[in-house]
Design an enzyme around this catalytic site. Structure first.
Site, mmCIF file in Angstrom:
data_model
loop_
_atom_site.group_PDB
_atom_site.id
_atom_site.type_symbol
_atom_site.label_atom_id
_atom_site.label_comp_id
_atom_site.label_asym_id
_atom_site.label_seq_id
_atom_site.Cartn_x
_atom_site.Cartn_y
_atom_site.Cartn_z
ATOM 1 N N CYS A 148 -1.499 0.005 7.496
ATOM 2 C CA CYS A 148 -0.751 1.209 7.148
ATOM 3 C C CYS A 148 -0.623 2.156 8.339
ATOM 4 C CB CYS A 148 -1.393 1.917 5.969
ATOM 5 S SG CYS A 148 -1.260 0.969 4.435
ATOM 6 N N HIS A 197 0.857 -1.191 0.000
ATOM 7 C CA HIS A 197 0.000 0.000 0.000
ATOM 8 C C HIS A 197 0.892 1.240 0.000
ATOM 9 C CE1 HIS A 197 -3.602 -2.187 2.114
ATOM 10 N NE2 HIS A 197 -3.138 -2.857 1.062
ATOM 11 N N GLU A 257 0.826 4.031 1.719
ATOM 12 C CA GLU A 257 1.229 4.525 3.035
ATOM 13 C C GLU A 257 2.268 3.608 3.686
ATOM 14 O OE1 GLU A 257 -3.228 5.309 2.431
ATOM 15 O OE2 GLU A 257 -1.853 3.624 2.159
ATOM 16 N N CYS A 279 -5.550 2.167 6.252
ATOM 17 C CA CYS A 279 -6.059 0.935 6.855
ATOM 18 C C CYS A 279 -5.281 0.646 8.145
ATOM 19 C CB CYS A 279 -5.933 -0.226 5.866
ATOM 20 S SG CYS A 279 -4.240 -0.805 5.610
#
Length: 162
Positions: free
Chosen positions: A87, A54, A56, A84
């Site tokens: 992250c 991801h 992040e 999320c």
């Protein structure tokens, strides 16, 4: 809030690049206390064959190798959508002191439905931060950029089961 919008638009540009390269449309940027953009990152899970890639998480990982924890505490991670739990945990461990996001986790779920490319959690970043020991500042959603961020997601998700 105007400077938040500028950095969120940079993050959204990274989301557009991620989508153009076949990845899910999320992006993030890291900005230091003086307003200098230190890093940019889009999602790379498809490119890397890594479901944890991801934007992040990748940015937090790169930043933790490049900068001291003291410097990162004064930085802000701007991200298109509320991070999320994975992250948010990565941001926490990297010691980044502030998160600003454009679109909430609830709004993201409306966009993605039950598409298996993004099995969205029903747990926002605030719950993860609250469970930790650091007073990370969380700001968002930022309404003035929501439509621009949502536009990048248009037509991407299959919304399986709806």
């Amino acid at each position: 809030m105007a400077h938040y919008e500028e950095y969120l638009r940079l993050a959204n540009a990274m989301a557009k690049k991620a989508r153009q390269s076949g990845n899910t449309p999320f992006g993030a940027v890291l900005v230091d206390a003086g307003g200098v953009v230190l890093m940019e990152q889009g999602n790379e899970e498809g490119d890397l064959g890594d479901a944890t890639a991801h934007a992040e998480m990748r940015l937090a990982s790169r930043a933790s190798r490049a900068f001291s924890k003291e410097k990162l505490w004064g930085c802000t991670l701007y991200t298109t959508c509320e991070p999320c739990p994975m992250c948010t945990g990565g941001i926490y461990w990297a010691n980044i002191g502030r998160i600003v996001y454009g679109v909430s986790e609830e709004r993201l779920l409306e966009l993605t439905g039950s598409d298996d490319k993004n099995p969205t959690f029903s747990m926002g970043a605030a719950a993860v931060i609250k469970a930790g020991q650091k007073p990370i500042e969380l700001i968002g959603p930022v309404a003035n950029v929501e439509a621009e961020i949502v536009e990048v997601h248009a037509g991407f998700w299959n919304k399986v089961g709806e």
